[in-house]
Every structure is written in structure tokens, then in C-alpha cells.
Scaffold this active site. Structure first.
Site, PDB file in Angstrom:
ATOM      1  N   THR A  22     -10.247  37.487 -26.831  1.00 19.14           N
ATOM      2  CA  THR A  22      -8.879  37.548 -26.525  1.00 19.14           C
ATOM      3  C   THR A  22      -8.348  36.271 -26.591  1.00 19.14           C
ATOM      4  O   THR A  22      -9.010  35.293 -25.698  1.00 19.14           O
ATOM      5  CB  THR A  22      -8.344  38.406 -25.456  1.00 19.14           C
ATOM      6  OG1 THR A  22      -8.922  39.751 -25.425  1.00 19.14           O
ATOM      7  CG2 THR A  22      -6.861  38.278 -25.236  1.00 19.14           C
ATOM      8  N   LEU A  23      -7.432  35.821 -27.208  1.00 16.11           N
ATOM      9  CA  LEU A  23      -6.422  34.517 -27.275  1.00 16.11           C
ATOM     10  C   LEU A  23      -5.274  34.503 -26.359  1.00 16.11           C
ATOM     11  O   LEU A  23      -4.583  35.484 -26.438  1.00 16.11           O
ATOM     12  CB  LEU A  23      -6.497  34.180 -28.480  1.00 16.11           C
ATOM     13  CG  LEU A  23      -5.535  32.656 -28.599  1.00 16.11           C
ATOM     14  CD1 LEU A  23      -6.824  31.421 -28.404  1.00 16.11           C
ATOM     15  CD2 LEU A  23      -5.220  32.353 -30.015  1.00 16.11           C
TER      16      LEU A  23
END
Length: 257
Positions: A22-23
Site C-alpha cells: 500500500t502506498l
């Protein structure tokens, strides 16, 4: 100015569309900073050259943060006809690397020219992949060990998540660099038999089990020779937890509880 910042933000997010991590972007002043971190990770891999080929050992733990969530994660895989790959770090990134290697080996086989990629070529490819991803600020969060035998030549090398790489007679990743390599420097020699090599790796893995909180007592040892690859079934080591240092580990330590 605002348009340029917006384009920079969008391109940053778009480049991560296929990532399994996840960014989380956040803004500091006028810049956008991306935070990435591994989720499920494996700990040390240790490998040595021995008389007939390469031996490699790792445990089968997968840690979700500090929780030992998975206990049957295979982190040693054969690559093509001549190579063996072991990985520490993010498990999903290791799976992505295996996908890259499947494509590489398939492309090489399609030439049907009687030749096949050896361990030195595969190791060189991995160094370029890791360094390329590092330069994109989207590293594959792994340390890799690549060993193999081709035409009687034994090869053993490692590459870090930022592309640092070298070749040696024995290598290790993670805590193994600090806890296993000193043992290997003292006890390894080039004429190790298979049995002595396995004993040496088991000694290293036992020390790691005692000292590394992410290690578990379930491991695999793999060998690769001119005849091919053999990966052992998972098994456990005999351990002894009655050492006095384990009973009261902080005795004599100033300022401890």
C-alpha cells in the site's frame, strides 16, 4: 506550479498501480512523500559452497510485523536448470521476483539453441532488477542469495534490496550476516562433504533460532549439484533452552529491569 505538483502526484500514484504494497502519500510543505514498508517478511537465509555444489538453508516463518503469522513459507526455489534462489524480506516481492525469473527462463528456452542460463547470468540479472527498482524509489524489499553449478563451476552470490552484490564461498542475509558468517569464517573449508556441510548449516540455523526473534524451528535445506536440485522436507532442530544466560538474560546488565 500547482499543475506540475498535481502531475507529479498523479504519476507517483500511477506508477504504483500494480504494487502489492500500500502506498500512503502525505504532504510536507510542497512535496509529496510516499511511505512504503513490507508486510509479511521472512528472516535469514544461509548458503555455502561444498565439495559437490551448493547448500542453502532457511526457516519457513513469515512474520506479519512482529507476529509469526505463517509457518510454512518456502523461501528457497529452483531457477532454471542450474540455479537455486533463496530470499529474505517481503514475501510478495519474492513472488514477484519469481515471476520475473519464470519469464526470463521461458524466453531463454524459446531460443532452443542447446544453451541455458547459468547461475552467474541469473545473479547478474537480479542485480540489475534490484538496482533498477531502487532507482525508481520502489525497491523490491528483499535480500537474495543465488547459487548454482554449471559445467563443473560452483557459483554463489547475494544481492541486497538496493543492488549491492558480491560473490563468496559462503553468504547470508538478515541476522545471518552478523550471527552465521562468523561461524562460517571459522569452520568452512572448500572440501566440505555433504554431511559436514549440512551440520555446519544446522549449527548456524540453531544459533539464529536462539538469537533471532523472527526465526522458527522449522527449516529446509536445499542442495544443487550437476545432477540437479534437491530441497528437503521441512524438519526441526534439537534445541536446549536451559542455558543460564536464557534463565536471566539481564543479570549483570547495568540499567536493566
Amino acid at each position: 506550479m500547482e499543475s506540475n505538483q498535481s502531475n507529479q502526484h498523479n504519476s507517483l500514484l500511477a506508477s504504483e498501480a500494480d504494487s502489492q504494497r500500500t502506498l500512503y502519500p502525505y504532504v510536507t510543505g510542497t512535496s509529496v512523500v510516499a511511505i512504503k514498508y513490507p508486510y509479511v517478511t521472512g528472516t535469514s537465509v544461509v548458503a555455502i559452497k561444498y565439495k559437490d555444489g551448493i547448500l542453502m538453508a532457511s526457516d519457513m516463518g513469515g512474520s506479519y510485523g512482529s507476529t509469526l503469522r505463517y509457518k510454512s513459507v518456502e523461501r528457497i526455489k529452483p531457477v532454471g536448470k542450474h540455479s537455486l534462489l533463496g530470499a529474505s524480506g517481503e514475501i510478495s516481492d519474492f513472488q514477484e521476483i519469481l515471476r520475473y525469473l519464470d519469464e526470463l527462463i521461458l524466453y531463454d528456452n524459446m531460443w532452443d539453441d542447446g544453451n541455458s542460463l547459468g547461475p552467474k547470468e541469473v545473479h547478474s540479472y537480479l542485480t540489475r532488477v534490484m538496482y533498477n527498482r531502487r532507482n525508481k524509489f520502489n525497491p523490491l524489499w528483499n535480500s537474495l542469495i543465488l547459487g548454482g553449478v554449471k559445467n563443473g563451476h560452483k557459483y554463489l552470490g547475494m544481492v541486497s534490496m538496493i543492488g549491492v552484490n558480491f560473490e563468496d564461498d559462503h553468504v547470508a542475509t538478515g541476522f545471518g550476516n552478523h550471527l552465521a558468517r562468523p561461524i562460517l569464517r571459522d569452520e568452512w573449508h572448500e572440501n566440505l562433504s555433504f554431511e559436514d556441510g549440512v551440520k555446519l548449516l544446522e549449527k548456524c540455523m540453531r544459533v539464529l533460532l536462539y538469537r533471532d526473534r523472527s526465526a522458527i524451528n522449522k527449516l529446509q535445506i536445499a542442495k544443487i549439484t550437476e545432477e540437479g536440485v534437491t530441497v528437503s522436507q521441512p524438519y526441526s532442530l534439537k534445541t536446549f533452552w536451559g542455558f543460564s544466560a536464557f534463565q536471566n538474560p539481564t543479570v549483570g546488565a547495568e540499567g536493566s529491569w
